[in-house]
Design a protein around this motif. Structure first.
Motif, mmCIF file in Angstrom:
data_model
loop_
_atom_site.group_PDB
_atom_site.id
_atom_site.type_symbol
_atom_site.label_atom_id
_atom_site.label_comp_id
_atom_site.label_asym_id
_atom_site.label_seq_id
_atom_site.Cartn_x
_atom_site.Cartn_y
_atom_site.Cartn_z
ATOM 1 N N SER A 175 0.850 -1.183 0.000
ATOM 2 C CA SER A 175 0.000 0.000 0.000
ATOM 3 C C SER A 175 0.885 1.232 0.000
ATOM 4 C CB SER A 175 -0.915 -0.005 1.233
ATOM 5 O OG SER A 175 -1.723 1.145 1.277
ATOM 6 N N ARG A 176 0.374 2.314 -0.550
ATOM 7 C CA ARG A 176 1.110 3.570 -0.479
ATOM 8 C C ARG A 176 0.968 4.134 0.928
ATOM 9 N NH1 ARG A 176 3.030 4.757 -5.272
ATOM 10 N NH2 ARG A 176 1.918 4.106 -7.151
ATOM 11 N N LEU A 177 2.038 4.569 1.510
ATOM 12 C CA LEU A 177 2.038 5.032 2.891
ATOM 13 C C LEU A 177 1.125 6.236 3.079
ATOM 14 C CD1 LEU A 177 5.849 4.783 3.718
ATOM 15 C CD2 LEU A 177 4.033 3.220 4.391
ATOM 16 N N SER A 178 0.312 6.153 4.105
ATOM 17 C CA SER A 178 -0.566 7.267 4.472
ATOM 18 C C SER A 178 -0.907 7.106 5.943
ATOM 19 C CB SER A 178 -1.848 7.249 3.619
ATOM 20 O OG SER A 178 -2.671 6.159 3.976
ATOM 21 N N GLY A 179 -1.710 8.010 6.466
ATOM 22 C CA GLY A 179 -2.062 7.944 7.879
ATOM 23 C C GLY A 179 -2.849 6.715 8.253
ATOM 24 N N ARG A 180 -3.493 6.092 7.263
ATOM 25 C CA ARG A 180 -4.326 4.926 7.568
ATOM 26 C C ARG A 180 -3.499 3.745 8.027
ATOM 27 N NH1 ARG A 180 -7.096 6.805 2.859
ATOM 28 N NH2 ARG A 180 -5.827 5.446 1.558
ATOM 29 N N GLU A 181 -2.240 3.645 7.515
ATOM 30 C CA GLU A 181 -1.435 2.483 7.853
ATOM 31 C C GLU A 181 -1.009 2.473 9.317
ATOM 32 O OE1 GLU A 181 -0.931 4.097 4.854
ATOM 33 O OE2 GLU A 181 -2.007 2.467 3.883
ATOM 34 N N SER A 182 -0.983 3.626 9.970
ATOM 35 C CA SER A 182 -0.530 3.668 11.352
ATOM 36 C C SER A 182 -1.430 2.818 12.254
ATOM 37 C CB SER A 182 -0.480 5.111 11.854
ATOM 38 O OG SER A 182 -1.775 5.702 11.800
ATOM 39 N N THR A 183 -2.738 2.845 11.992
ATOM 40 C CA THR A 183 -3.666 2.026 12.790
ATOM 41 C C THR A 183 -3.388 0.541 12.569
ATOM 42 O OG1 THR A 183 -5.392 3.723 12.644
ATOM 43 C CG2 THR A 183 -6.090 1.499 13.222
ATOM 44 N N LEU A 184 -3.194 0.169 11.317
ATOM 45 C CA LEU A 184 -2.917 -1.240 11.004
ATOM 46 C C LEU A 184 -1.609 -1.677 11.643
ATOM 47 C CD1 LEU A 184 -3.488 -3.868 9.485
ATOM 48 C CD2 LEU A 184 -2.427 -2.855 7.450
ATOM 49 N N GLU A 185 -0.562 -0.878 11.496
ATOM 50 C CA GLU A 185 0.748 -1.241 12.046
ATOM 51 C C GLU A 185 0.701 -1.320 13.566
ATOM 52 O OE1 GLU A 185 5.435 0.084 11.543
ATOM 53 O OE2 GLU A 185 3.826 1.391 10.830
ATOM 54 N N THR A 186 0.046 -0.366 14.199
ATOM 55 C CA THR A 186 -0.047 -0.355 15.662
ATOM 56 C C THR A 186 -0.817 -1.560 16.181
ATOM 57 O OG1 THR A 186 0.010 2.071 15.707
ATOM 58 C CG2 THR A 186 -0.842 0.965 17.652
ATOM 59 N N THR A 187 -1.927 -1.886 15.531
ATOM 60 C CA THR A 187 -2.740 -3.027 15.978
ATOM 61 C C THR A 187 -2.007 -4.336 15.769
ATOM 62 O OG1 THR A 187 -4.727 -1.778 15.346
ATOM 63 C CG2 THR A 187 -4.993 -4.126 15.782
ATOM 64 N N LEU A 188 -1.342 -4.477 14.639
ATOM 65 C CA LEU A 188 -0.582 -5.703 14.379
ATOM 66 C C LEU A 188 0.531 -5.871 15.405
ATOM 67 C CD1 LEU A 188 -0.328 -5.641 10.469
ATOM 68 C CD2 LEU A 188 -1.629 -7.255 11.865
ATOM 69 N N ALA A 189 1.168 -4.771 15.770
ATOM 70 C CA ALA A 189 2.237 -4.837 16.769
ATOM 71 C C ALA A 189 1.693 -5.347 18.102
ATOM 72 C CB ALA A 189 2.887 -3.468 16.942
ATOM 73 N N LYS A 190 0.485 -4.920 18.464
ATOM 74 C CA LYS A 190 -0.119 -5.393 19.706
ATOM 75 C C LYS A 190 -0.408 -6.897 19.662
ATOM 76 C CE LYS A 190 -2.358 -0.989 20.857
ATOM 77 N NZ LYS A 190 -3.667 -0.284 21.001
ATOM 78 N N LEU A 191 -0.612 -7.407 18.459
ATOM 79 C CA LEU A 191 -0.877 -8.841 18.276
ATOM 80 C C LEU A 191 0.404 -9.646 18.106
ATOM 81 C CD1 LEU A 191 -3.896 -8.563 15.796
ATOM 82 C CD2 LEU A 191 -4.000 -9.165 18.235
ATOM 83 N N GLY A 192 1.540 -8.973 18.188
ATOM 84 C CA GLY A 192 2.826 -9.660 18.051
ATOM 85 C C GLY A 192 3.239 -9.891 16.613
ATOM 86 N N VAL A 193 2.642 -9.113 15.688
ATOM 87 C CA VAL A 193 2.933 -9.279 14.265
ATOM 88 C C VAL A 193 3.791 -8.111 13.783
ATOM 89 C CG1 VAL A 193 1.958 -9.508 11.946
ATOM 90 C CG2 VAL A 193 0.745 -10.482 13.926
ATOM 91 N N ALA A 194 4.967 -8.401 13.279
ATOM 92 C CA ALA A 194 5.829 -7.363 12.721
ATOM 93 C C ALA A 194 5.229 -6.871 11.410
ATOM 94 C CB ALA A 194 7.228 -7.916 12.478
ATOM 95 N N CYS A 195 5.427 -5.601 11.118
ATOM 96 C CA CYS A 195 4.803 -4.998 9.945
ATOM 97 C C CYS A 195 5.865 -4.341 9.062
ATOM 98 C CB CYS A 195 3.760 -3.970 10.383
ATOM 99 S SG CYS A 195 2.626 -3.449 9.097
ATOM 100 N N GLU A 196 5.835 -4.649 7.764
ATOM 101 C CA GLU A 196 6.768 -4.062 6.813
ATOM 102 C C GLU A 196 5.994 -3.497 5.630
ATOM 103 O OE1 GLU A 196 9.792 -6.817 5.666
ATOM 104 O OE2 GLU A 196 10.292 -7.379 7.744
ATOM 105 N N PHE A 197 6.529 -2.424 5.048
ATOM 106 C CA PHE A 197 5.896 -1.782 3.902
ATOM 107 C C PHE A 197 6.883 -1.800 2.731
ATOM 108 C CE2 PHE A 197 3.754 -0.158 7.601
ATOM 109 C CZ PHE A 197 2.415 -0.078 7.221
ATOM 110 N N PRO A 198 6.832 -2.808 1.873
ATOM 111 C CA PRO A 198 7.741 -2.836 0.725
ATOM 112 C C PRO A 198 7.577 -1.594 -0.146
ATOM 113 C CG PRO A 198 6.642 -4.949 1.010
ATOM 114 C CD PRO A 198 5.964 -3.989 1.925
ATOM 115 N N GLU A 199 8.675 -1.132 -0.687
ATOM 116 C CA GLU A 199 8.653 0.055 -1.536
ATOM 117 C C GLU A 199 7.855 -0.223 -2.810
ATOM 118 O OE1 GLU A 199 11.792 2.892 -4.033
ATOM 119 O OE2 GLU A 199 12.506 1.182 -2.830
ATOM 120 N N ILE A 200 7.137 0.779 -3.258
ATOM 121 C CA ILE A 200 6.406 0.683 -4.519
ATOM 122 C C ILE A 200 7.068 1.621 -5.515
ATOM 123 C CG2 ILE A 200 4.205 1.057 -5.697
ATOM 124 C CD1 ILE A 200 2.800 0.324 -3.129
ATOM 125 N N ALA A 201 7.630 1.060 -6.580
ATOM 126 C CA ALA A 201 8.328 1.843 -7.603
ATOM 127 C C ALA A 201 7.696 1.559 -8.958
ATOM 128 C CB ALA A 201 9.818 1.476 -7.618
#
Length: 221
Positions: A18-44
């Motif tokens: 996904s293209r980085l935006s404010g929406r991803e912060s909720t997903l990343e934060t929630t996944l972290a609470k579940l013990g899931v590491a989160c990565e955002f591969p570059e889109i070129a």
């Protein structure tokens, strides 16, 4: 493979296409609470810079933004219709074409935009367990098909053993079973190999062969 319902996702890794935006912060934060590491591969140039081959279904989960046009290509197994790893679609515009594109990637769950923390666990739970369930069902079908082919080989080998050695059905089957156990092979595999050997033509290069003529006489060739 045996299906086991997975409820704890600690130690997993989410790759968010996904293209980085404010929406991803909720997903990343929630996944972290579940013990899931989160990565955002570059889109070129509209394509996610990610190699699918080394990903593991035991660890990795793909979150794919359906609003991106062909940002990632995934080879879905033609028989099981499953991708290499679980895919969860992130849905913004609910156009049939975009939903179809996510289904073609093998998505087994969806997460709507804007992402709410309370919906992440449900999407993760459904996406991963549906993936595991389908994989288990496919493995069972393959096993049944393998057994069906194997049973056919056992039947053919039993009949040929009866003909070759003048045994009844029980005696022929028992002999095949004893020999397979002696060789530490499954009965089905042993019979398949036995039939393969029997199917090979005999080596007649060093001996005279004959054919039966009319009236029962034989003539050397």
């Amino acid at each position: 493979m045996t299906f086991r319902l997975l409820q704890n996702f600690k130690g997993s890794r989410a790759l968010v296409i996904s293209r980085l935006s404010g929406r991803e912060s909720t997903l990343e934060t929630t996944l972290a609470k579940l013990g899931v590491a989160c990565e955002f591969p570059e889109i070129a140039d509209g394509r996610a810079q990610i190699d699918i081959a080394p990903l593991s279904p035991d660890r990795d989960i793909l979150f794919v933004d359906g609003d991106l046009d062909e940002a990632i290509a995934i080879d879905v197994d033609p028989a099981s219709k499953l991708p290499p790893v679980p895919v969860i679609g992130i849905v913004g515009v609910e156009a049939p074409g975009r939903l179809k594109a996510l289904l073609n990637l093998g998505a087994t769950a969806f997460l709507r935009k804007p992402v709410h923390g309370g919906a992440v666990y449900t999407a993760l739970f459904m996406g991963i367990n549906q993936f595991l369930l389908r994989a288990d069902a496919h493995a069972r079908l393959l096993d049944l098909e393998e057994r069906r082919r194997g049973r056919r080989a056992v039947l053919r080998a039993t009949i040929l053993m009866m003909r070759e050695q003048g045994l009844d059905e029980d005696a022929a089957y028992s002999q095949l079973r004893r020999e397979s156990m002696r060789r530490r092979q499954s009965l089905e595999r042993f019979c398949e190999e036995l039939l393969s050997r029997w199917a090979k033509p005999p080596d007649t290069s060093d001996r005279t062969t004959s054919i039966t003529l009319q009236g029962g006489n034989k003539q050397a060739m």
